[in-house]
Design an enzyme around this catalytic site. Structure first.
Site, short mmCIF file in Angstrom:
data_model
loop_
_atom_site.label_atom_id
_atom_site.label_comp_id
_atom_site.label_asym_id
_atom_site.label_seq_id
_atom_site.Cartn_x
_atom_site.Cartn_y
_atom_site.Cartn_z
N ASN A 37 -11.31 44.40 -57.14
CA ASN A 37 -11.74 44.67 -55.75
C ASN A 37 -11.71 46.16 -55.41
OD1 ASN A 37 -9.04 45.22 -55.53
ND2 ASN A 37 -8.58 43.66 -54.00
N GLU A 91 -5.09 48.06 -51.31
CA GLU A 91 -6.17 47.09 -51.23
C GLU A 91 -7.30 47.65 -50.35
OE1 GLU A 91 -6.04 44.75 -53.20
OE2 GLU A 91 -4.04 43.88 -53.37
#
Ligand code: F6R
Length: 233
Positions: free
Chosen positions: A129, A136
Site C-alpha cells: 500500500n 500507512e
C-alpha cells in the site's frame, strides 16, 4: 530518485550489501537505519558473509530500526528477534548500540538518532500500500516517531510471519516520515509483482496517500527493483 532495476533479488542484495560494507569500512562508527520484513533479508545474509570473509568490524556501528510491534508479548515475534536472527547474532555488533523505537517514549527516538549524529544510511522496504516503516497511507509527511494502528491490509500482509492472523499485533511504533527523511542516504528495496503498484505511485507526484512518494523530495535515494516490481514504471 535513482532507479536501479535488476533481474532478480539476489543481484539487488549484492548491491545493497556493497553499500553497507563500503560505509562500514569508510566510517567504522556509522549509523545505520534498518528495516525488517522479507525485502532486506538477502542483503543482510550477504552482509554477514562479507563481514565474515573480509573481517569487517561492526563493533562501533550504531543501528536504529524503523519499527517495532506494540502489545506483542512474544520476543520470538518481535522485530528485535528478527534482527538478532538475520543480522546481529552473526556480526560483531555491540547490542548496546542497537535501537528500536519504544511505545513509552516515541519522541525520544528522534532525539536519540540526532544525538548519535543522524542516520548515514537508511534501508527501506515498501508495503504493497506504499507504506514505509509503518507509516500507512495518509500519515502526515511531517510525522516523527509515533504509535500507529496497523491497517487491515498490513495486518494481512504480516500474517505470514505468525501462526494465525489473530496473533498479528494491531499496533506498532514507527519512525515517522520526517524521521526517515533526515537520513543522509536512503536505499529502498522492492521485489515482486505485488509491489509494482506501490512502486508506480512512489514515482508519481508526492502525496500523503502514498507515504513512499515523500522520498522524491530527498536528494539521495536509490530504489532497487526487480523486473516484476518495476513492471508498471
Ligand atoms: C519493516 C518495515 C515495513 C516493510 C514493508 C515491506 O521494518 O518497515 O515497511 O519494509 O512492509 O515488507 P516486506 O519486505 O516483508 O515485503
Amino acid at each position: 530518485m535513482n532507479l536501479i532495476v535488476r533481474d532478480n533479488p539476489s543481484e539487488i542484495a549484492t548491491l545493497v550489501c556493497e553499500k553497507i560494507i563500503t560505509l562500514v569500512k569508510r566510517k567504522p562508527d556509522a549509523v545505520l537505519g534498518l528495516a525488517t520484513g522479507s525485502s532486506p533479508v538477502a542483503s543482510y545474509q550477504k552482509t554477514v558473509e562479507t563481514a565474515k570473509n573480509f573481517d569487517v568490524d561492526f563493533s562501533n556501528i550504531t543501528t536504529f530500526n524503523l519499527d517495532e510491534y506494540v502489545d506483542n508479548p512474544d520476543y520470538l515475534q518481535s522485530y528485535r528477534h528478527f534482527m538478532d536472527v538475520n543480522l546481529f547474532d552473526k556480526i560483531n555488533i555491540d547490542r548496546i548500540n542497537t535501537h528500536f523505537p519504544e511505545v513509552s517514549n516515541p519522541k525520544k527516538y528522534d532525539e536519540d538518532i540526532d544525538l548519535a549524529g543522524g542516520i548515514d544510511l537508511q534501508i527501506l522496504g515498501i508495503g504493497a500500500n506504499g507504506h514505509i516503516g509503518f507509516n500507512e497511507p495518509n500519515t502526515p509527511f511531517d510525522s516523527k516517531t509515533h504509535v500507529v494502528n496497523l491497517t487491515e491490509k498490513t495486518i494481512c500482509d504480516n500474517a505470514r510471519f505468525f501462526k494465525s492472523i489473530a496473533d498479528v499485533p494491531k499496533r506498532a511504533v514507527t519512525m515517522g516520515l520526517s524521521t526517515i527523511m533526515r537520513a543522509k542516504e536512503i536505499l529502498l528495496i522492492a521485489t515482486g509483482a505485488n509491489k509494482a503498484q506501490a512502486v508506480k505511485k512512489m514515482f508519481d507526484a508526492p502525496s500523503e496517500t502514498c507515504p513512499a512518494s515523500i522520498l522524491s523530495l530527498h536528494g539521495n535515494v536509490t530504489v532497487y527493483c526487480d523486473k516484476d516490481a518495476s513492471s508498471l514504471l
